[in-house]
Scaffold this motif. Sequence first.
Motif, PDB file in Angstrom:
ATOM      1  N   THR A   1       0.727  -0.946  -0.697  1.00  0.00           N
ATOM      2  CA  THR A   1       0.248   0.350   0.351  1.00  0.00           C
ATOM      3  C   THR A   1       0.560   1.560   0.098  1.00  0.00           C
ATOM      4  OG1 THR A   1      -1.953  -1.262   1.570  1.00  0.00           O
ATOM      5  CG2 THR A   1      -1.551   1.070   1.207  1.00  0.00           C
ATOM      6  N   PRO A   2       0.907   2.085  -0.422  1.00  0.00           N
ATOM      7  CA  PRO A   2       1.780   3.133  -0.916  1.00  0.00           C
ATOM      8  C   PRO A   2       1.844   3.980   0.190  1.00  0.00           C
ATOM      9  CG  PRO A   2       0.180   3.537  -2.564  1.00  0.00           C
ATOM     10  CD  PRO A   2      -0.383   2.313  -1.778  1.00  0.00           C
ATOM     11  N   PRO A   3       2.256   4.560   0.850  1.00  0.00           N
ATOM     12  CA  PRO A   3       2.501   5.143   1.999  1.00  0.00           C
ATOM     13  C   PRO A   3       2.322   6.227   2.156  1.00  0.00           C
ATOM     14  CG  PRO A   3       4.558   5.820   0.385  1.00  0.00           C
ATOM     15  CD  PRO A   3       3.658   4.768   0.432  1.00  0.00           C
TER      16      PRO A   3
ATOM     17  N   GLY B   1      -0.336  -0.849   6.270  1.00  0.00           N
ATOM     18  CA  GLY B   1       1.357  -0.201   5.887  1.00  0.00           C
ATOM     19  C   GLY B   1       0.392   1.094   6.178  1.00  0.00           C
ATOM     20  N   VAL B   2      -0.439   1.935   6.503  1.00  0.00           N
ATOM     21  CA  VAL B   2      -0.898   3.484   6.833  1.00  0.00           C
ATOM     22  C   VAL B   2      -0.763   3.727   8.241  1.00  0.00           C
ATOM     23  CG1 VAL B   2      -2.714   4.993   6.409  1.00  0.00           C
ATOM     24  CG2 VAL B   2      -3.132   2.864   5.780  1.00  0.00           C
ATOM     25  N   HIS B   3      -0.047   4.782   7.618  1.00  0.00           N
ATOM     26  CA  HIS B   3       0.362   5.891   9.145  1.00  0.00           C
ATOM     27  C   HIS B   3      -1.281   6.068   9.996  1.00  0.00           C
ATOM     28  CE1 HIS B   3       2.163   8.026  12.876  1.00  0.00           C
ATOM     29  NE2 HIS B   3       1.873   8.739  12.390  1.00  0.00           N
ATOM     30  N   VAL B   4      -1.579   5.404  11.449  1.00  0.00           N
ATOM     31  CA  VAL B   4      -2.884   6.072  11.597  1.00  0.00           C
ATOM     32  C   VAL B   4      -3.013   6.535  12.768  1.00  0.00           C
ATOM     33  CG1 VAL B   4      -5.151   5.201  12.441  1.00  0.00           C
ATOM     34  CG2 VAL B   4      -3.984   4.434  10.416  1.00  0.00           C
ATOM     35  N   GLU B   5      -3.564   7.758  12.551  1.00  0.00           N
ATOM     36  CA  GLU B   5      -3.596   8.826  14.094  1.00  0.00           C
ATOM     37  C   GLU B   5      -5.139   8.953  14.647  1.00  0.00           C
ATOM     38  OE1 GLU B   5      -1.122   9.692  16.233  1.00  0.00           O
ATOM     39  OE2 GLU B   5       0.408   9.406  14.980  1.00  0.00           O
ATOM     40  N   ALA B   6      -6.039   8.710  15.962  1.00  0.00           N
ATOM     41  CA  ALA B   6      -6.578   9.015  16.422  1.00  0.00           C
ATOM     42  C   ALA B   6      -6.758   9.686  17.622  1.00  0.00           C
ATOM     43  CB  ALA B   6      -7.483   7.428  16.159  1.00  0.00           C
ATOM     44  N   PRO B   7      -7.242  11.587  17.243  1.00  0.00           N
ATOM     45  CA  PRO B   7      -6.787  12.041  17.958  1.00  0.00           C
ATOM     46  C   PRO B   7      -7.876  11.793  19.236  1.00  0.00           C
ATOM     47  CG  PRO B   7      -7.535  13.228  16.192  1.00  0.00           C
ATOM     48  CD  PRO B   7      -6.702  11.732  16.338  1.00  0.00           C
TER      49      PRO B   7
ATOM     50  N   ARG C   1      -0.663  18.016  10.858  1.00  0.00           N
ATOM     51  CA  ARG C   1       0.197  18.602  10.261  1.00  0.00           C
ATOM     52  C   ARG C   1       1.425  17.947  10.527  1.00  0.00           C
ATOM     53  NH1 ARG C   1      -1.176  24.982  11.324  1.00  0.00           N
ATOM     54  NH2 ARG C   1      -2.258  25.375   9.601  1.00  0.00           N
ATOM     55  N   SER C   2       0.661  17.122  11.961  1.00  0.00           N
ATOM     56  CA  SER C   2       2.306  15.864  11.872  1.00  0.00           C
ATOM     57  C   SER C   2       1.890  14.734  11.272  1.00  0.00           C
ATOM     58  CB  SER C   2       1.689  15.504  13.433  1.00  0.00           C
ATOM     59  OG  SER C   2       1.073  14.975  13.952  1.00  0.00           O
ATOM     60  N   CYS C   3       1.533  14.675  10.148  1.00  0.00           N
ATOM     61  CA  CYS C   3       1.479  13.376  10.469  1.00  0.00           C
ATOM     62  C   CYS C   3       2.492  13.109   8.583  1.00  0.00           C
ATOM     63  CB  CYS C   3      -0.248  12.930   9.399  1.00  0.00           C
ATOM     64  SG  CYS C   3      -0.831  12.523  10.780  1.00  0.00           S
ATOM     65  N   PRO C   4       3.009  11.910   8.304  1.00  0.00           N
ATOM     66  CA  PRO C   4       3.645  11.204   6.278  1.00  0.00           C
ATOM     67  C   PRO C   4       2.671  12.060   5.883  1.00  0.00           C
ATOM     68  CG  PRO C   4       4.297  10.429   8.198  1.00  0.00           C
ATOM     69  CD  PRO C   4       2.931  10.621   9.164  1.00  0.00           C
ATOM     70  N   PRO C   5       2.611  12.348   5.094  1.00  0.00           N
ATOM     71  CA  PRO C   5       1.737  13.251   3.424  1.00  0.00           C
ATOM     72  C   PRO C   5       1.386  11.571   2.742  1.00  0.00           C
ATOM     73  CG  PRO C   5       3.301  14.538   3.342  1.00  0.00           C
ATOM     74  CD  PRO C   5       3.580  13.799   4.642  1.00  0.00           C
ATOM     75  N   PRO C   6       0.655  11.547   2.299  1.00  0.00           N
ATOM     76  CA  PRO C   6      -0.674  12.178   1.854  1.00  0.00           C
ATOM     77  C   PRO C   6      -1.323  11.998   2.889  1.00  0.00           C
ATOM     78  CG  PRO C   6      -0.725  10.407  -0.245  1.00  0.00           C
ATOM     79  CD  PRO C   6       0.550  10.827   1.217  1.00  0.00           C
ATOM     80  N   VAL C   7      -2.685  12.414   3.181  1.00  0.00           N
ATOM     81  CA  VAL C   7      -3.192  12.547   4.014  1.00  0.00           C
ATOM     82  C   VAL C   7      -4.777  11.950   3.964  1.00  0.00           C
ATOM     83  CG1 VAL C   7      -4.297  12.532   6.464  1.00  0.00           C
ATOM     84  CG2 VAL C   7      -1.826  13.672   6.083  1.00  0.00           C
TER      85      VAL C   7
END
Length: 241
Positions: free
Chosen positions: A7-9, A36-42, A66-72
Amino acid sequence: MDARPGTPPGSAVIVHGTWSNPGDMGWVRRLLEHAGVHVEAPDLPSHRSARAGLLEDADEVRRVIRSCPPPVVAIGWSYGCDVIGVAADGEGSVIRLIYAGAVPCRVGIDPERIRWVDSPPWITADYSAGTFVLDNDWWVYEEKGTTFPPDVQEHIRRNPRRPAAIRINTDPIPAAAWKSIGTTVLLGVDDELVTDEERRWAAETFDDVRAVDTDHFLLFHRPEVVAGVALEALRDAALPR
């Protein structure tokens, strides 16, 4: 959902709904992280302090974006949809908004957002404290919670619904990120919280409105649908232009 390796970054920011918590997004989160996705759950400030509202929630989610690796990809569930519609405005890294269980809000003040706070008997509003909350036992043992898978039911029992600031329904909507960012709207066929008028407006306004065979709780019943749309967006963003 196709969660194949390669999966693309990119990243997904998943925003919880009213009385909810970041753990409620865990079923969607695990599918995306497996792919493989970077995930944030505030954790929204309005669910930790009555002094916070929609605007503080949007500020927090914007900081996370803004803290996450793009694309978001920004994913909201229920009230979380209102939050991403404000937070993602002007954020160039966000390539897709995913609304699960709600239609996008228009800019301004909508009196309908406050009228439901203390109308149903299963919601308790404490105006002196500035909060309102769902009757967790009713929800889990008598109402929709009885339809959830066993692991979701156990999660809800361990994590009762939290009071939310009434301000989440009274703060004005200052921005509409969906006007400039591609948007997918996922609505449960049996979602009683989305009106026929809202469904018509969404169908007339957005190119990608999908009816899902479930109710309001897509993240519990159909997490693969929500995660699948996020993966579609990230893969599309990686295609040569």
